[in-house]
Design a protein around this motif. Structure first.
Motif, PDB file in Angstrom:
ATOM      1  N   GLY A  82       0.839  -1.439   0.048  1.00 31.12           N
ATOM      2  CA  GLY A  82       0.064  -0.138   0.072  1.00 31.12           C
ATOM      3  C   GLY A  82       0.722   1.433   0.114  1.00 31.12           C
ATOM      4  N   ASP A  83       2.079   1.165  -0.119  1.00 28.77           N
ATOM      5  CA  ASP A  83       3.164   2.292   0.038  1.00 28.77           C
ATOM      6  C   ASP A  83       2.977   2.987  -1.458  1.00 28.77           C
ATOM      7  OD1 ASP A  83       4.037   2.055   2.391  1.00 28.77           O
ATOM      8  OD2 ASP A  83       5.387   0.329   1.612  1.00 28.77           O
ATOM      9  N   VAL A  84       2.714   4.145  -1.349  1.00 29.51           N
ATOM     10  CA  VAL A  84       2.736   5.089  -2.587  1.00 29.51           C
ATOM     11  C   VAL A  84       3.813   5.929  -2.913  1.00 29.51           C
ATOM     12  CG1 VAL A  84       1.251   7.006  -3.402  1.00 29.51           C
ATOM     13  CG2 VAL A  84       0.087   5.288  -2.409  1.00 29.51           C
ATOM     14  N   GLN A  85       4.056   5.974  -4.172  1.00 32.27           N
ATOM     15  CA  GLN A  85       5.178   7.009  -4.482  1.00 32.27           C
ATOM     16  C   GLN A  85       4.597   7.789  -6.061  1.00 32.27           C
ATOM     17  OE1 GLN A  85       8.537   7.951  -3.920  1.00 32.27           O
ATOM     18  NE2 GLN A  85       7.820   9.436  -5.276  1.00 32.27           N
ATOM     19  N   ILE A  86       4.666   9.100  -5.650  1.00 32.71           N
ATOM     20  CA  ILE A  86       3.917  10.006  -6.534  1.00 32.71           C
ATOM     21  C   ILE A  86       4.990  10.116  -7.663  1.00 32.71           C
ATOM     22  CG2 ILE A  86       2.822  12.312  -6.809  1.00 32.71           C
ATOM     23  CD1 ILE A  86       1.842  12.235  -3.978  1.00 32.71           C
ATOM     24  N   LEU A  87       4.519  10.344  -8.857  1.00 36.88           N
ATOM     25  CA  LEU A  87       5.429  10.434 -10.207  1.00 36.88           C
ATOM     26  C   LEU A  87       5.511  11.746 -10.797  1.00 36.88           C
ATOM     27  CD1 LEU A  87       4.746   6.822 -11.777  1.00 36.88           C
ATOM     28  CD2 LEU A  87       6.583   7.364 -10.177  1.00 36.88           C
ATOM     29  N   GLY A  88       4.156  12.308 -10.619  1.00 36.86           N
ATOM     30  CA  GLY A  88       3.969  13.690 -11.247  1.00 36.86           C
ATOM     31  C   GLY A  88       2.731  14.188 -10.875  1.00 36.86           C
ATOM     32  N   PHE A  89       2.552  15.699 -11.148  1.00 38.51           N
ATOM     33  CA  PHE A  89       1.377  16.384 -10.994  1.00 38.51           C
ATOM     34  C   PHE A  89       1.381  16.919 -12.620  1.00 38.51           C
ATOM     35  CE2 PHE A  89       3.576  16.692  -6.834  1.00 38.51           C
ATOM     36  CZ  PHE A  89       2.598  16.183  -6.164  1.00 38.51           C
ATOM     37  N   HIS A  90       0.088  16.878 -12.860  1.00 37.89           N
ATOM     38  CA  HIS A  90      -0.245  17.134 -14.377  1.00 37.89           C
ATOM     39  C   HIS A  90      -1.155  18.550 -14.228  1.00 37.89           C
ATOM     40  CE1 HIS A  90       1.780  13.407 -15.276  1.00 37.89           C
ATOM     41  NE2 HIS A  90       1.382  12.975 -14.474  1.00 37.89           N
ATOM     42  N   LEU A  91      -0.874  19.475 -14.919  1.00 32.92           N
ATOM     43  CA  LEU A  91      -1.696  20.623 -15.159  1.00 32.92           C
ATOM     44  C   LEU A  91      -2.371  20.769 -16.596  1.00 32.92           C
ATOM     45  CD1 LEU A  91       0.974  23.238 -13.460  1.00 32.92           C
ATOM     46  CD2 LEU A  91      -0.937  21.855 -12.366  1.00 32.92           C
ATOM     47  N   PRO A  92      -3.300  21.607 -16.814  1.00 31.91           N
ATOM     48  CA  PRO A  92      -3.918  21.756 -18.024  1.00 31.91           C
ATOM     49  C   PRO A  92      -2.920  21.909 -19.216  1.00 31.91           C
ATOM     50  CG  PRO A  92      -5.052  23.001 -16.431  1.00 31.91           C
ATOM     51  CD  PRO A  92      -3.658  22.641 -15.823  1.00 31.91           C
ATOM     52  N   GLY A  93      -3.027  21.158 -20.485  1.00 34.33           N
ATOM     53  CA  GLY A  93      -2.323  20.966 -21.528  1.00 34.33           C
ATOM     54  C   GLY A  93      -1.351  20.106 -21.478  1.00 34.33           C
ATOM     55  N   GLU A  94      -1.311  19.337 -20.266  1.00 35.15           N
ATOM     56  CA  GLU A  94      -0.619  18.258 -20.280  1.00 35.15           C
ATOM     57  C   GLU A  94      -1.023  16.713 -20.581  1.00 35.15           C
ATOM     58  OE1 GLU A  94       2.656  20.583 -17.405  1.00 35.15           O
ATOM     59  OE2 GLU A  94       1.431  18.856 -16.459  1.00 35.15           O
ATOM     60  N   ILE A  95      -0.347  15.932 -20.983  1.00 36.70           N
ATOM     61  CA  ILE A  95      -0.869  14.683 -21.486  1.00 36.70           C
ATOM     62  C   ILE A  95      -0.413  13.421 -20.463  1.00 36.70           C
ATOM     63  CG2 ILE A  95      -0.984  13.215 -23.380  1.00 36.70           C
ATOM     64  CD1 ILE A  95      -0.498  15.330 -25.164  1.00 36.70           C
ATOM     65  N   LEU A  96      -1.527  12.862 -20.447  1.00 36.63           N
ATOM     66  CA  LEU A  96      -1.000  11.334 -19.393  1.00 36.63           C
ATOM     67  C   LEU A  96      -1.522  10.233 -20.350  1.00 36.63           C
ATOM     68  CD1 LEU A  96      -2.890  13.873 -17.711  1.00 36.63           C
ATOM     69  CD2 LEU A  96      -2.555  12.065 -15.885  1.00 36.63           C
ATOM     70  N   GLY A  97      -0.890   9.015 -19.772  1.00 34.09           N
ATOM     71  CA  GLY A  97      -1.159   7.835 -20.339  1.00 34.09           C
ATOM     72  C   GLY A  97       0.043   7.123 -21.313  1.00 34.09           C
ATOM     73  N   PHE A  98       1.261   8.006 -21.223  1.00 36.72           N
ATOM     74  CA  PHE A  98       2.381   7.260 -21.808  1.00 36.72           C
ATOM     75  C   PHE A  98       2.975   6.025 -21.233  1.00 36.72           C
ATOM     76  CE2 PHE A  98       2.638  12.003 -23.096  1.00 36.72           C
ATOM     77  CZ  PHE A  98       2.208  11.909 -24.560  1.00 36.72           C
ATOM     78  N   ASP A  99       2.607   5.889 -20.058  1.00 35.75           N
ATOM     79  CA  ASP A  99       3.094   4.783 -19.017  1.00 35.75           C
ATOM     80  C   ASP A  99       2.754   3.470 -19.919  1.00 35.75           C
ATOM     81  OD1 ASP A  99       0.533   5.369 -18.245  1.00 35.75           O
ATOM     82  OD2 ASP A  99       0.778   3.817 -16.794  1.00 35.75           O
ATOM     83  N   ALA A 100       1.631   3.532 -20.466  1.00 35.52           N
ATOM     84  CA  ALA A 100       1.156   2.102 -21.130  1.00 35.52           C
ATOM     85  C   ALA A 100       1.690   1.775 -22.566  1.00 35.52           C
ATOM     86  CB  ALA A 100      -0.100   2.294 -21.134  1.00 35.52           C
ATOM     87  N   LEU A 101       2.514   2.811 -23.238  1.00 32.96           N
ATOM     88  CA  LEU A 101       2.747   2.603 -24.432  1.00 32.96           C
ATOM     89  C   LEU A 101       3.699   1.454 -24.743  1.00 32.96           C
ATOM     90  CD1 LEU A 101       3.999   6.191 -25.571  1.00 32.96           C
ATOM     91  CD2 LEU A 101       2.050   4.682 -26.658  1.00 32.96           C
ATOM     92  N   ALA A 102       4.230   0.891 -23.942  1.00 27.88           N
ATOM     93  CA  ALA A 102       5.418  -0.121 -23.706  1.00 27.88           C
ATOM     94  C   ALA A 102       4.619  -1.500 -23.811  1.00 27.88           C
ATOM     95  CB  ALA A 102       6.605  -0.187 -22.888  1.00 27.88           C
ATOM     96  N   THR A 103       3.803  -1.559 -22.755  1.00 24.10           N
ATOM     97  CA  THR A 103       3.091  -3.083 -22.735  1.00 24.10           C
ATOM     98  C   THR A 103       1.531  -3.119 -22.892  1.00 24.10           C
ATOM     99  OG1 THR A 103       2.554  -2.361 -20.246  1.00 24.10           O
ATOM    100  CG2 THR A 103       4.791  -3.365 -20.847  1.00 24.10           C
TER     101      THR A 103
END
Length: 252
Positions: A82-103
């Motif tokens: 249950g330990d969490v590590q935050i990777l980033g914060f995303h503001l307007p104009g920024e794109i999410l979802g690239f983490d799934a491109l490889a697999t």
């Protein structure tokens, strides 16, 4: 027949990439009307997320990329304990979802930090459009590159010994991103909690709170809960350099 130029079509305003306030951030300069129409046809209806809603979870199949239209999100990973590590914060104009491109599976999770609006870009359709619009493909590659650069900066930040330098660099980066949004880079409204900031920087929350107070005492910032005004940007920039950061025993 096209509507008259002075008639405001609210439905079109909500749907059209060409009318979106993020147009300059998401799209390449000089993209033509026909190409915009193709992209508009790709974008699904905007998605609204309330604070705490999940955009995607670890293990979800990769179906789309997501543009933050308003609000803010955080991405993070979580282990079995249950330990969490935050990777980033995303503001307007920024794109999410690239983490799934490889697999083709998401390896992180994305959660709304406040009420947010998301543009969903189904990836299969997006691929087709980018193959037909080279300028859009180049822009997408630039965005991916920018994500990689931000990850590198985060790793460097995490490796620094001075906690004050880490927080100063974080705030300066947010200010730069605000300016890219054509917003006042000296008046930050932090959608994330102090705990989230501490987690992202690899610090404890007490250290982050103490550092905010210290920067206020130094006259660098004016802090009112989640509202942070940068009073002396030149001093904040100096604090981003380890050789300029004050050396104190309680800096960590």
């Amino acid at each position: 027949m096209e509507p008259a130029a002075n008639v405001l079509d609210l439905n079109q305003l909500r749907r059209s990439c060409s009318s979106c306030a993020l147009y300059e951030l998401c799209l390449p300069a000089g993209i033509g009307v026909d190409d915009l129409d193709r992209l508009d046809a790709t974008v699904k209806d905007k998605r609204a997320l309330d604070r705490g809603d999940m955009l995607y979870r670890e293990g979800d199949p990769f179906e789309a990329l997501y543009v933050v239209r308003s609000g803010a999100l955080k991405t993070f990973v979580q282990n079995e304990a249950g330990d969490v590590q935050i990777l980033g914060f995303h503001l307007p104009g920024e794109i999410l979802g690239f983490d799934a491109l490889a697999t083709n599976l998401h390896v992180s999770q994305a959660e709304a930090l406040e009420r947010s609006s998301i543009c969903e870009l189904p990836y299969a359709k997006l691929q087709q459009v980018t193959s037909e619009v080279p300028a859009l493909h180049r822009q997408l590659m630039r965005v991916i590159s920018r994500e990689v650069v931000e990850e590198h900066r985060h790793l460097v930040m995490m490796g620094r010994q001075q906690a004050q330098e880490q927080l100063a660099s974080f705030l300066r980066s947010l200010a730069d991103r605000y300016q890219r949004l054509h917003r006042d880079g000296s008046a930050l409204n932090l959608p994330m909690s102090r705990y989230d900031i501490a987690n992202y920087l690899g610090l404890v929350v007490e250290t982050v709170s103490r550092l905010f107070s210290r920067m206020e005492e130094m006259g660098v910032l004016q802090v009112n809960r989640k509202s942070v005004r940068i009073l002396r940007p030149e001093l904040l920039a100096a604090l981003c350099r380890s050789d300029a950061a004050p050396r104190r025993k309680d800096a960590g």
